[in-house]
Design a protein around this motif. Structure first.
Motif, PDB file in Angstrom:
ATOM      1  N   TRP A  30      18.788  35.621  44.197  1.00 45.08           N
ATOM      2  CA  TRP A  30      17.497  36.037  43.347  1.00 45.08           C
ATOM      3  C   TRP A  30      16.984  37.576  43.487  1.00 45.08           C
ATOM      4  O   TRP A  30      16.354  37.892  42.674  1.00 45.08           O
TER       5      TRP A  30
ATOM      6  N   ALA B 163      12.568  26.561  44.893  1.00 43.17           N
ATOM      7  CA  ALA B 163      12.643  26.776  43.328  1.00 43.17           C
ATOM      8  C   ALA B 163      12.714  25.822  42.636  1.00 43.17           C
ATOM      9  O   ALA B 163      11.861  25.473  41.539  1.00 43.17           O
TER      10      ALA B 163
ATOM     11  N   ARG C 265      16.349  40.984  40.748  1.00 40.11           N
ATOM     12  CA  ARG C 265      16.230  40.787  39.256  1.00 40.11           C
ATOM     13  C   ARG C 265      14.992  40.736  38.932  1.00 40.11           C
ATOM     14  O   ARG C 265      13.804  40.937  39.610  1.00 40.11           O
TER      15      ARG C 265
ATOM     16  N   GLU D 278      11.215  40.530  37.941  1.00 38.47           N
ATOM     17  CA  GLU D 278      10.024  39.394  38.497  1.00 38.47           C
ATOM     18  C   GLU D 278       9.112  39.358  37.231  1.00 38.47           C
ATOM     19  O   GLU D 278       8.800  40.211  36.351  1.00 38.47           O
TER      20      GLU D 278
ATOM     21  N   ILE E 157      22.784  31.937  39.821  1.00 35.89           N
ATOM     22  CA  ILE E 157      22.043  31.661  40.754  1.00 35.89           C
ATOM     23  C   ILE E 157      22.291  30.688  42.127  1.00 35.89           C
ATOM     24  O   ILE E 157      21.896  30.929  43.326  1.00 35.89           O
TER      25      ILE E 157
ATOM     26  N   ASP F 232      12.744  33.424  36.044  1.00 36.41           N
ATOM     27  CA  ASP F 232      13.969  32.716  35.437  1.00 36.41           C
ATOM     28  C   ASP F 232      13.587  31.767  34.422  1.00 36.41           C
ATOM     29  O   ASP F 232      14.446  31.284  33.529  1.00 36.41           O
TER      30      ASP F 232
ATOM     31  N   PHE G 224       9.950  36.427  45.625  1.00 36.28           N
ATOM     32  CA  PHE G 224      10.767  35.120  45.301  1.00 36.28           C
ATOM     33  C   PHE G 224      10.361  34.344  44.067  1.00 36.28           C
ATOM     34  O   PHE G 224      10.861  34.054  43.249  1.00 36.28           O
TER      35      PHE G 224
ATOM     36  N   VAL H 139      10.431  35.901  40.799  1.00 36.65           N
ATOM     37  CA  VAL H 139      11.891  35.818  40.232  1.00 36.65           C
ATOM     38  C   VAL H 139      11.969  34.625  39.614  1.00 36.65           C
ATOM     39  O   VAL H 139      12.675  34.541  38.518  1.00 36.65           O
ATOM     40  N   VAL H 140      11.583  33.542  40.457  1.00 40.19           N
ATOM     41  CA  VAL H 140      12.027  32.254  39.789  1.00 40.19           C
ATOM     42  C   VAL H 140      11.048  31.876  38.577  1.00 40.19           C
ATOM     43  O   VAL H 140      11.767  31.542  37.714  1.00 40.19           O
TER      44      VAL H 140
END
Length: 311
Positions: free
Chosen positions: A3, A184, A6, A8, A245, A110, A103, A106-107
């Motif tokens: 992760w 996640a 990448r 955010e 991922i 995604d 984190f 980022v998730v």
């Protein structure tokens, strides 16, 4: 899980360090016949809190020796009883929490990328991004006040996901479900409730529950939650296909989290027996099955829990 480095999401609201307020209320609505994912776009806002929250809250409350009704009836923590599970740092910018906040961002980014593409492809519609609110201790939402012990939740009233980062520690230490991909999965499940709201599914379920007996209304809640698990799997399918991922062991982490928060597992741990009619989220096996189905097939159409044979 890969992760770092990448994009955010800009849809993070960091309310850590804020105080308590208000009173917490939870509404789940009523019952349903046959529900399918609509072919069009839209759906109005529903009511109540969706997600992992209520079951986790009750079990944690029982295990820690305080009365769950204190929060369910709008009472506030006076400080005389045991504290809920550890929350994140009270500082909204404290260095110890920054990597975890990054984190989460980022998730969430995604999920935005995946659902924008899936809405265009599967329902010919536009995806509207939710905000994700970070808090510790307690938070006010359009669904009322929630203490940290409620766990992560989605509020359709304001279309926001709410998360105390301390829940991830609880997921690891008390539920025995460690790992960043387990975390996640939790986020993706709550975003799955947002997808259901946009499609109008949540509103249909809540409206239908109102005309059903409790056991039937609970069964509809199970279908809604299992669908959110499946949608989390759909996210993982496409996020891995487009961004790579997944690392070794990641899927097992998500399946471990799904198993740890199954109704049967939580009830057995809390009181030594299982009452299926009271299930609202599904068994451990069901939660694993539907996450795996979404991961394998990668379509919203694969997540029709309402018309699937019993698992």
């Amino acid at each position: 899980m890969r992760w770092r480095g990448r994009r955010e999401s800009s849809n993070i609201e960091d309310r850590r360090g804020g105080g308590f307020g208000g009173g917490f209320g939870r509404s789940l609505g009523g019952g349903l016949g046959r529900i399918r994912i609509p072919s069009g776009r839209g759906g109005r806002r529903g009511a109540g809190i969706g997600g992992l929250g209520l079951v986790a809250f009750i079990v944690i409350a029982l295990l820690m020796g305080f009365d769950p009704s204190m929060l369910l009836t709008g009472g506030q923590n006076s400080g005389s009883g045991p504290a809920p599970y550890p929350s994140s740092s009270s500082s909204s910018t404290g260095a110890p929490d920054d990597p975890l906040r990054d984190f989460v961002a980022v998730v969430l980014a995604d999920t935005e990328d995946v659902w924008h593409a899936q809405f265009r492809q599967e329902v010919n519609g536009d995806y509207q991004e939710p905000a994700l609110v970070l808090f510790n201790g307690g938070v006010d939402s359009a669904c009322g006040f929630a203490g940290s012990a409620v766990g992560p939740f989605y509020c359709p009233g304001d279309r926001k996901v709410y998360l105390d980062l301390g829940f991830f520690r609880t997921l690891r230490d008390r539920f025995g479900a460690p790992g960043d991909f387990a975390q996640a999965y939790v986020i993706a499940h709550e975003v799955g409730h947002h997808v259901q709201t946009l499609l109008g599914i949540s509103e249909q379920v809540h409206a239908a529950q109102r005309s059903r007996p409790e056991a039937e209304a609970n069964a509809l809640s199970v279908m809604l939650e299992l669908q959110a698990d499946c949608l989390a799997g759909v996210w993982a399918h496409h996020a891995d296909a487009t961004k790579g991922i997944l690392e070794a062991g990641d899927v097992e982490e998500a399946l471990g989290a799904a198993s740890a928060i199954g109704d049967d597992t939580l009830q057995r741990q809390a009181r030594g027996q299982v009452t299926p009619d009271s299930f609202t989220h599904g068994t451990s096996a069901q939660r694993q099955h539907w996450f795996s189905r979404g991961l394998e097939q990668g379509t919203m159409a694969a997540c029709d829990t309402f018309n699937a044979p019993s698992q």
